[in-house]
Design a protein around this motif. Sequence first.
Motif, mmCIF file in Angstrom:
data_model
loop_
_atom_site.group_PDB
_atom_site.id
_atom_site.type_symbol
_atom_site.label_atom_id
_atom_site.label_comp_id
_atom_site.label_asym_id
_atom_site.label_seq_id
_atom_site.Cartn_x
_atom_site.Cartn_y
_atom_site.Cartn_z
ATOM 1 N N GLU A 207 0.838 -1.193 0.000
ATOM 2 C CA GLU A 207 0.000 0.000 0.000
ATOM 3 C C GLU A 207 0.879 1.252 0.000
ATOM 4 O O GLU A 207 0.636 2.205 -0.743
ATOM 5 C CB GLU A 207 -0.910 -0.015 1.236
ATOM 6 C CG GLU A 207 -1.934 1.082 1.216
ATOM 7 C CD GLU A 207 -2.526 1.345 2.602
ATOM 8 O OE1 GLU A 207 -2.479 0.462 3.461
ATOM 9 O OE2 GLU A 207 -3.018 2.468 2.802
ATOM 10 N N ARG A 211 0.929 4.188 -2.824
ATOM 11 C CA ARG A 211 0.614 5.585 -2.513
ATOM 12 C C ARG A 211 1.790 6.496 -2.888
ATOM 13 O O ARG A 211 1.601 7.622 -3.333
ATOM 14 C CB ARG A 211 0.275 5.736 -1.024
ATOM 15 C CG ARG A 211 -1.064 5.137 -0.660
ATOM 16 C CD ARG A 211 -1.603 5.721 0.647
ATOM 17 N NE ARG A 211 -2.624 4.873 1.229
ATOM 18 C CZ ARG A 211 -3.933 4.961 0.935
ATOM 19 N NH1 ARG A 211 -4.357 5.845 0.080
ATOM 20 N NH2 ARG A 211 -4.790 4.154 1.511
ATOM 21 N N GLU B 218 -3.825 7.545 -4.597
ATOM 22 C CA GLU B 218 -3.449 8.322 -3.428
ATOM 23 C C GLU B 218 -4.618 8.431 -2.466
ATOM 24 O O GLU B 218 -4.420 8.491 -1.252
ATOM 25 C CB GLU B 218 -2.955 9.713 -3.850
ATOM 26 C CG GLU B 218 -2.108 10.323 -2.753
ATOM 27 C CD GLU B 218 -1.700 11.749 -3.057
ATOM 28 O OE1 GLU B 218 -1.681 12.135 -4.231
ATOM 29 O OE2 GLU B 218 -1.414 12.470 -2.085
#
Lengths: 331, 331
Positions: A207, A211, B218
């Motif tokens: 993750e 991101r 994001e």
Amino acid sequence: MIQTEQGGCREIGSAEALQILRSLRDVYILIHRSPDGDCIGSGYALYHILREMGIRSRVCCADPIPAMFRDITEGITFAEFEPQAFVSVDVADRNLFGDLPERERNAEIALCIDHHISNTHYAKCLHWNPDSAAACEILFRLMQDNGIPLTEQTALCLYTGIATDTGCFQFSNADAAAFRAVAQIKAQFPHLPYARLNRELFVLKSEGRLRLDARLMEHARLSADGRVALVYLPYAWMEELHLSAEEIEGTANLPMQIIGVEVGIICKQQPDGSYRISMRGGEHADVSVIAQHFGGGGHIKASGCSLREGEPEAVCTMLMEAASGFLREQL
Amino acid sequence: MIQTEQGGCREIGSAEALQILRSLRDVYILIHRSPDGDCIGSGYALYHILREMGIRSRVCCADPIPAMFRDITEGITFAEFEPQAFVSVDVADRNLFGDLPERERNAEIALCIDHHISNTHYAKCLHWNPDSAAACEILFRLMQDNGIPLTEQTALCLYTGIATDTGCFQFSNADAAAFRAVAQIKAQFPHLPYARLNRELFVLKSEGRLRLDARLMEHARLSADGRVALVYLPYAWMEELHLSAEEIEGTANLPMQIIGVEVGIICKQQPDGSYRISMRGGEHADVSVIAQHFGGGGHIKASGCSLREGEPEAVCTMLMEAASGFLREQL
């Protein structure tokens, strides 16, 4: 393969390589630091081959094996023993052993199996084919040539090495020979979890890394009519997203995903405020000259340099302008 | 392949398929709407094969051929002529022709060459192999079986179809036969720009699409211990990033790139304020039941539904909670 000598190193064919392997006892199999799918795959495949011959061995690596290769490593515990012989796989030069104990680093290597054109002939014998996509492909051929049957475990190892070194059959080294090897592996073991492996090797990311990639691309800067792209990685993001150095490998390729980009740059702020810069070149650009301009160097399509100081904004602008300038000259 | 009849459709082997092709004149080659690499590759390959036989043909598609396939289409201008016969490639059902003129949509299809298990046997003759990774692989086999030599152009077409339908050899349909076919293509034409094609087909994206992916990831939301991931696409972003509907294809797969995610959801706000939701399932999840709960449906691993109204925040929360609930029951 031509059998030649070079600095005391003898290049040998697959029959003689097998003969050497059969003559060894208590073998340490050395692979390179920052291990990838090909050295892990060929190292563990060789371990299985030697085991079938009744030869004790273990794979030795200066760095931990990344978790994504757990299908290869699972269930294997190497015995502790004093080495009587050393072989290396997928290691072009002795200095790529990394931070191994001195005994291993300086050991006489009885046999090296490798595909790197840059192999420095540091071993006593070298079974080498720089046309092969992967060390695993050479090992596959060695098994075929000598009638050593594939097993489920060696098939999994060899597939992993060929798949990873060709970027899942995407790069130009994924030639007919590589496709033929995988066709044979898949024909014999159609039910190995290739698709799951491919997802884990090529698609899945943490993750935090996803991101990070997202942030980098959202703030990507383009110039020179979209032919230069730069992403900037502030050190604070590494901490904020809890990212290790290992996890951010490959980020340099991100800007090259944008259609039309000829020069892709990533500028990584270091904890001490300095910058590490990696550059990638497209079909026409030579990024080594840009890196050299800033005191760095590398290859035509992949180079890097460091900058000691400066405000992030100013550093990025300077890099973009320099890249745009060089690109104008080159195109 | 077994030769069987079903509703007036006769399944035939490659020799008879070739015989039929040879007997045709002035052929329209129909491919499916929203054309992909496999129907484009097999359609254009067939055009080249027919041309070699002295048979005039043209590829007909309801939608434009995406620019990324320009290597296949470049330099080809189809003649205008009245069709005397119709064949189809890679089209499972007549309704997949899309918005073609009525003459084509309702035409008698002399021969269909396809690999979809769901083929509805709408053609007069069907040359079919549901075990093949791609229609292009069937066409490759037809050429091999009948001694039709590959050319640079057919090699490029067939490679494109096999590569795209297997996700660059990543999916489970990339079996030994697919690898063998590509090995033969690459052995005969080692210097086609495979690596550049792969980059264009699988890596490169428009700047707008990359920035969109970045924003989506994001702002990805995770729940159920990271097993459910949702991304929300406000309509304003489509306008802001100048994105077409075509450009956002495949965004539903984004959340599935996160390690550990079992249910991936994308919620796309529509211009009228409603929402289109796509869901993807991992190894263990069945997302069709979640979609059904909201009045939608689909497959176990890929489903969708629509929601007429609601505040974005509330809609996303509801979807996440529902998915988490279903997942708890399934695991």
